[in-house]
Design a protein around this motif. Sequence first.
Motif, PDB file in Angstrom:
ATOM      1  N   ARG A   1       0.832  -1.214   0.000  1.00 22.91           N
ATOM      2  CA  ARG A   1       0.000   0.000   0.000  1.00 22.91           C
ATOM      3  C   ARG A   1       0.861   1.256   0.000  1.00 22.91           C
ATOM      4  O   ARG A   1       0.603   2.194  -0.753  1.00 22.91           O
ATOM      5  CB  ARG A   1      -0.935  -0.002   1.203  1.00 22.91           C
ATOM      6  CG  ARG A   1      -2.090  -0.971   1.087  1.00 22.91           C
ATOM      7  CD  ARG A   1      -3.011  -0.882   2.320  1.00 22.91           C
ATOM      8  NE  ARG A   1      -4.029  -1.908   2.278  1.00 22.91           N
ATOM      9  CZ  ARG A   1      -4.003  -3.046   2.983  1.00 22.91           C
ATOM     10  NH1 ARG A   1      -3.008  -3.289   3.815  1.00 22.91           N
ATOM     11  NH2 ARG A   1      -4.971  -3.923   2.875  1.00 22.91           N
TER      12      ARG A   1
ATOM     13  N   GLU B   1       1.435   3.731  -3.474  1.00 26.02           N
ATOM     14  CA  GLU B   1       1.078   5.151  -3.392  1.00 26.02           C
ATOM     15  C   GLU B   1       2.274   6.026  -3.735  1.00 26.02           C
ATOM     16  O   GLU B   1       2.158   6.980  -4.508  1.00 26.02           O
ATOM     17  CB  GLU B   1       0.568   5.476  -1.986  1.00 26.02           C
ATOM     18  CG  GLU B   1       0.118   6.914  -1.832  1.00 26.02           C
ATOM     19  CD  GLU B   1      -0.431   7.175  -0.436  1.00 26.02           C
ATOM     20  OE1 GLU B   1      -0.088   8.232   0.121  1.00 26.02           O
ATOM     21  OE2 GLU B   1      -1.189   6.333   0.076  1.00 26.02           O
TER      22      GLU B   1
ATOM     23  N   GLN C   1       2.995   5.835  -7.459  1.00 28.30           N
ATOM     24  CA  GLN C   1       1.954   6.507  -8.241  1.00 28.30           C
ATOM     25  C   GLN C   1       2.111   8.027  -8.191  1.00 28.30           C
ATOM     26  O   GLN C   1       1.891   8.715  -9.181  1.00 28.30           O
ATOM     27  CB  GLN C   1       0.590   6.101  -7.709  1.00 28.30           C
ATOM     28  CG  GLN C   1      -0.565   6.462  -8.598  1.00 28.30           C
ATOM     29  CD  GLN C   1      -1.853   5.828  -8.089  1.00 28.30           C
ATOM     30  OE1 GLN C   1      -2.136   5.813  -6.901  1.00 28.30           O
ATOM     31  NE2 GLN C   1      -2.630   5.295  -9.010  1.00 28.30           N
ATOM     32  N   GLU C   2       2.519   8.555  -7.037  1.00 30.57           N
ATOM     33  CA  GLU C   2       2.597  10.007  -6.856  1.00 30.57           C
ATOM     34  C   GLU C   2       3.967  10.589  -7.167  1.00 30.57           C
ATOM     35  O   GLU C   2       4.104  11.790  -7.303  1.00 30.57           O
ATOM     36  CB  GLU C   2       2.212  10.368  -5.418  1.00 30.57           C
ATOM     37  CG  GLU C   2       0.768  10.059  -5.096  1.00 30.57           C
ATOM     38  CD  GLU C   2       0.430  10.310  -3.638  1.00 30.57           C
ATOM     39  OE1 GLU C   2       1.309  10.777  -2.878  1.00 30.57           O
ATOM     40  OE2 GLU C   2      -0.721  10.049  -3.263  1.00 30.57           O
TER      41      GLU C   2
ATOM     42  N   SER D   1      -3.448  -1.523  -8.160  1.00 29.02           N
ATOM     43  CA  SER D   1      -3.028  -0.369  -8.966  1.00 29.02           C
ATOM     44  C   SER D   1      -1.601  -0.482  -9.497  1.00 29.02           C
ATOM     45  O   SER D   1      -1.266   0.146 -10.495  1.00 29.02           O
ATOM     46  CB  SER D   1      -3.162   0.910  -8.139  1.00 29.02           C
ATOM     47  OG  SER D   1      -2.315   0.858  -7.000  1.00 29.02           O
TER      48      SER D   1
END
Length: 182
Positions: free
Chosen positions: A55, A59, A62-63, A89
């Motif tokens: 997780r 994140e 992705q960012e 994702s």
Amino acid sequence: MRELIVDMFSTLDGFGDGGPQSAAYWGYDGPGLQEWVARKLAEDHVVVMGATSYRMMAEVVQEGDDPSFARMAELPKLVFSKTLTQPLSWANTTIVDEPVEKAVPALKQLDDLPMITLGSPSLVHSLFDAGLVDRLRVMVFPTMHGREGEGPLFTKLPYKQLTLLGTEVIDDRLVSLEYKVN
């Protein structure tokens, strides 16, 4: 047959996170560490992690715009989790919902591509407890957290004898130690 390699980033006194210096890599990021990470990412392997690390990393990737993130997306990833569900994702990620003591021996039989952990202290403890770790790599950072330390890495692991396979001086601050787990 695949090897399972545990990678740990550690303070000199064995802490894996937090403490008085909470910056990434405890403030010791730099060209030497980034070159080491790039070299290790360039090697074909399967990333192994738990749900919490997945997780967090999904994140961050992705960012962020770190050059290593594209390679991390290419690598196959196994996430040990009973809580995550498909679709995920982060590309090339497979959920493993079996206990490590059952899944990892079967995964080791698939081919000779090494499996290397990413974070995941709880998963690492389970892998050591089940006797599934073949090699341990520890990146030692020149800081001690002492009584302010958080996230002790080694205190909950079972007794293991190790054979030193090699050392690598990363830069004038960091040293990587690699051991065979006997």
